[in-house]
Structures are given as structure tokens and as C-alpha cells.
Design an enzyme around this catalytic site. Structure first.
Site, PDB file in Angstrom:
ATOM      1  N   GLU A   1      23.952  49.803  28.300  1.00 30.41           N
ATOM      2  CA  GLU A   1      23.926  50.670  27.105  1.00 30.41           C
ATOM      3  C   GLU A   1      25.074  51.676  27.054  1.00 30.41           C
ATOM      4  O   GLU A   1      24.855  52.874  26.867  1.00 30.41           O
ATOM      5  CB  GLU A   1      22.570  51.371  27.008  1.00 30.41           C
ATOM      6  CG  GLU A   1      21.420  50.369  26.948  1.00 30.41           C
ATOM      7  CD  GLU A   1      20.049  51.004  26.827  1.00 30.41           C
ATOM      8  OE1 GLU A   1      19.923  52.204  27.105  1.00 30.41           O
ATOM      9  OE2 GLU A   1      19.109  50.291  26.446  1.00 30.41           O
TER      10      GLU A   1
ATOM     11  N   GLU B   1      16.282  41.228  27.492  1.00 32.55           N
ATOM     12  CA  GLU B   1      15.067  42.049  27.344  1.00 32.55           C
ATOM     13  C   GLU B   1      14.298  41.656  26.074  1.00 32.55           C
ATOM     14  O   GLU B   1      13.824  42.510  25.325  1.00 32.55           O
ATOM     15  CB  GLU B   1      15.434  43.538  27.298  1.00 32.55           C
ATOM     16  CG  GLU B   1      16.219  44.012  28.501  1.00 32.55           C
ATOM     17  CD  GLU B   1      16.463  45.513  28.533  1.00 32.55           C
ATOM     18  OE1 GLU B   1      15.758  46.255  27.823  1.00 32.55           O
ATOM     19  OE2 GLU B   1      17.372  45.929  29.265  1.00 32.55           O
TER      20      GLU B   1
HETATM   21  C1  GLA Z   1      16.018  49.701  27.931  1.00 34.46           C
HETATM   22  C2  GLA Z   1      16.388  49.471  29.380  1.00 34.46           C
HETATM   23  C3  GLA Z   1      15.285  48.800  30.160  1.00 34.46           C
HETATM   24  C4  GLA Z   1      13.935  49.400  29.842  1.00 34.46           C
HETATM   25  C5  GLA Z   1      13.712  49.374  28.351  1.00 34.46           C
HETATM   26  C6  GLA Z   1      12.372  49.939  27.938  1.00 34.46           C
HETATM   27  O1  GLA Z   1      16.163  48.588  27.151  1.00 34.46           O
HETATM   28  O2  GLA Z   1      17.543  48.693  29.525  1.00 34.46           O
HETATM   29  O3  GLA Z   1      15.548  48.917  31.524  1.00 34.46           O
HETATM   30  O4  GLA Z   1      13.861  50.705  30.340  1.00 34.46           O
HETATM   31  O5  GLA Z   1      14.714  50.168  27.753  1.00 34.46           O
HETATM   32  O6  GLA Z   1      11.334  49.651  28.787  1.00 34.46           O
END
Ligand code: GLA
Length: 403
Positions: free
Chosen positions: A183, A298
Site C-alpha cells: 500500500e 486479498e
Molecule cells: C489490508 C492489509 C491486510 C489486512 C487487510 C484487512 O488490505 O494489506 O494485511 O490487514 O487490510 O484485514
């Protein structure tokens, strides 16, 4: 500790949360991408050996064996508790992302004092159960103790390099893929071309005074484990404005000879998301780079439409649906996931697909932006495959046809 509180603890620990300002938003399964090492000072790397991973029969892992690995996020408290999620993960996954055990606030809450106990537990468990481990994440602006930001840029660099060297060396040969930075792309996507990109204004950026910390992190990781694949990971790459900045950062790294092997697309999707916009992110990366690997890191899909203020101030959030998911949502989710997985399978650069959690109630969207029942994943609260799962594994499954 009850299963529920373990999950909630896991959530709270991992999520000093990402502030998603709007629609928030392993492995090597047979793709052809080669690691890049464009003139960095580290030695050239050879392709890693094929992973020894399982592909359980009649599963997503089996169907897409040869295309990509399939897995999810799990934490060591779930393993301790004998959570149902552990059985589902064992039966279905050939890739695993420790949910928060590899983040800096867990591994080194105090400078120089490492505790690998929990991380070793889940990493070894995953390997023993035929899964390849995605390491998440070496550098993030959340879950990072303040000491990382102290001192001059030179001191910060030395500390960061020491941390990455220690962690990556510890897991060398066990963690095959690292999200080196997480991020780091600007979130200022609402001003269109007037937005300030590509770099995100984070604690790291402010402490260092530039985005050079990204380069330092990749070089240190490559030096510590030349065989590990190194990733730039981010959310909302399905948004074309943010994606352009994400790609700009990846291009900048390559131009500078920074060793990057792939990019991770988190893909926290919404009810109005489309497979087309996700696949466009993969295609843009493929069209821009020769040999960069794509991972979906994710994946989840919220059942709720949320205006921006729900994320920012937890107001005007859609009311809780209660414990039973709306049929309309489940069918839309099934269609999107079918289209998405089939589209991903047609793209050889995609080597891993990870959902964020295992069962619907493991996922952060049950607590964020507000506490509500959510249904973001492919397995329900009882560990049963949902319509979305059936639609992915069985091309003849009729969505909405009663099974
Ligand atoms: C972000 C992070 C993850 C996790 C999610 C929420 O996407 O990259 O590691 O913390 O938030 O659970």
C-alpha cells in the site's frame, strides 16, 4: 480464548485499519513469468524450484492446477483453537498467507528484539500441509512500531535493511514470496489528473523524505533470499487512476534496477464490482511489463454498498443484513467469481489467487467499516462451499438454479 474473540483479536491486531476512502478498495502455478533483476548489484537469480504443493481433488486448487495456486489468509490463533477454518484451509488450499504473524509489530515490537515463535508456527504448519507461503508484508504504514521512523534517513535505512535481512534470512527457503511493500501507492484518486501521485504520503514517506525506502526494501530482500519472489502489493488497482500510479511505481523500480518480480492486487471488491475491471488490472500490467508476475492477494467481496462517509466516519452505512446473506448478493457473487477465475486462468502471468480469510466470518469486512454480518468469501460460516465456490469449480453449475 473463544474462537470469536480469537478472530476479533486477530482482526484488531492486524487492522489498525486501512482507511479505505471509497469503494475500498502463491506461488508459481505454472505461469511463464521470469523474475526480473535489471542490473541490480545483487547476483543474478535462477528460477526457483517448483513448489511442493498439494492440489486437493475436486477443489479450486485442483481445477486451476497448472494455472495458479489458490489459498487464503489464516492466523496462528485459529490453528491453536482448532478452528473450522483450519480444516477448510487444509482441505482446499495450496497457498497460505499468515494474516498478521509476519508483520513488523508482531515480529519485532521492540527494536532488535525478534520473536519468531508465532510466525514459525504458522509458516511450518502451512508447509507441512502442502501449502506455499506468501510472506505479508515486510514494509507497511500500519502494524509498524514507531521506532522504525526514528532518526535520520540513513539511520532509518540501516534499521530497515537490518530488519528485512533478519526476517527474510530467517524464513529463507520457507517463505517463497514476499510482499516487500504494501500500500505505497497514493490514495488521492478523487482529483483525477490533479491528484497527487504516484507515492502515498505515509509515515515511511515522511520519515525518509522520499519513496527511496521502497528501493532499499527490495534490495535488502533480494540480498537476503535470492530465490524468493518479491512483490509490490496494493489495493484498488481495479481503479484506473490508482492503477496508473501503481504501474508508475513498478516501472520506476524496474528503471532503477530494483529487483521486483511481481505485483499483488488485493482486490477488496464491492457489490457493484465487475470481473472486467479486475481483469483489466492484470491486462494493464501484462501490457506494460515483460515478465512481471501477477498475484491476487486479498480477494473478498462485500455484500454492502457503502458511501464514502461510511468508510471515513462510519455514518450512513447500509444496515446489517443479519446472519442470512441476501440471495441476490450470493448469485451476483457467484457470477462475478466464476467470470473472474475463468478470466484469471486465461492469463499466464497470474500465478496465485488468495482470498482474505477462510470462512465468511473470518474476514475483516465483518468489523470494518462497521460491525455487520458480511459474506465476502467462498466458504460460509459453517465451512460449506458457497454458490460462488460451486460456480468456480463446476462449469455446469446453474447459478440461482437451486444447486
Ligand atoms: C489490508 C492489509 C491486510 C489486512 C487487510 C484487512 O488490505 O494489506 O494485511 O490487514 O487490510 O484485514
Amino acid at each position: 480464548m473463544s474462537i470469536f474473540s480469537a478472530k476479533k483479536t486477530a482482526f484488531l491486531m492486524s487492522a489498525a485499519m486501512v482507511l479505505m476512502l471509497t469503494a475500498c478498495g502463491g506461488g508459481s502455478g505454472g505461469g511463464s513469468a521470469l523474475p526480473l533483476n535489471n542490473g541490480s548489484s545483487t547476483p543474478p537469480i535462477s528460477p526457483p524450484p517448483p513448489p511442493v504443493v498439494s492440489a486437493p481433488a475436486n477443489t479450486i486448487s485442483a481445477k486451476f492446477h497448472g494455472n495458479f495456486l489458490f489459498g487464503g489468509a489464516l492466523n496462528s490463533f485459529q490453528i491453536d483453537a482448532g478452528d473450522l477454518a483450519v480444516d477448510v484451509a487444509t482441505a482446499h488450499f495450496n497457498s497460505l498467507t499468515p494474516e498478521f504473524q509476519l508483520k513488523a509489530d508482531v515480529l519485532a515490537p521492540t527494536e532488535g528484539a525478534y520473536d519468531f515463535t508465532r510466525a514459525d508456527q504458522i509458516v511450518n504448519w502451512a508447509i507441512e500441509n502442502g501449502m506455499e507461503v506468501r510472506g505479508h508484508a515486510l514494509v507497511w504504514h500500519e502494524a509498524t512500531p514507531d521506532y522504525f521512523y526514528e532518526g535520520t534517513p540513513e539511520q532509518i535505512r540501516a534499521r530497515l535493511e537490518d530488519y528485512i535481512t533478519t526476517v527474510v534470512t530467517h524464513f529463507r527457503g520457507r517463505v517463497k514470496v514476499w510482499d516487500v511493500v504494501n500500500e505505497v501507492t497514493s490514495v488521492d484518486i478523487y482529483d483525477g489528473e490533479n491528484g497527487v501521485g504516484p507515492d502515498r504520503d505515509t509515515g515511511w514517506y515522511q520519515a525518509v523524505g522520499s519513496a527511496d525506502y521502497i528501493d532499499w526494501a527490495f534490495h535488502a530482500a533480494r540480498a537476503a533470499d535470492p530465490d524468493a519472489l518479491l512483490f509490490l502489493n496494493d489495493y484498488e488497482t481495479e481503479n484506473p487512476i490508482k492503477r496508473a500510479w501503481f504501474i508508475e511505481i513498478a516501472q520506476r523500480l524496474i528503471d532503477r534496477g530494483v529487483p521486483i518480480d511481481g505485483v499483488g492486487h488485493q482486490m477488496h471488491l464491492q457489490p457493484n464490482s465487475t470481473a472486467t475491471e479486475v481483469l483489466a488490472a492484470i491486462d494493464d500490467v501484462d501490457n506494460q511489463f515483460l515478465g512481471l508476475i501477477n498475484h491476487i492477494t486479498e480477494l473478498d467481496m462485500s455484500a454492502y454498498d457503502n458511501p464514502g462517509e461510511c468508510w471515513v466516519s462510519q455514518t450512513n452505512c447500509q444496515p446489517d443484513f443479519g446472519p442470512v446473506a441476501p440471495t441476490e448478493f450470493l448469485e451476483a457473487q457467484a457470477q462475478l467469481m466464476r467470470d473472474l477465475f475463468n478470466g484469471l486462468a486465461q492469463r499466464p502471468s497470474v500465478e496465485s489467487v488468495t482470498q482474505w480469510g477462510v470462512l465468511d466470518d473470518d474476514n475483516w469486512l465483518n468489523f470494518t467499516p462497521v460491525e455487520r454480518n458480511n459474506f465476502p468469501l467462498l466458504f460460509d460460516r459453517n465451512g460449506n462451499p458457497k454458490s460462488a465456490y460451486e460456480a468456480i469449480v463446476d462449469d455446469d453449475y446453474v447459478i440461482g438454479g437451486g444447486g
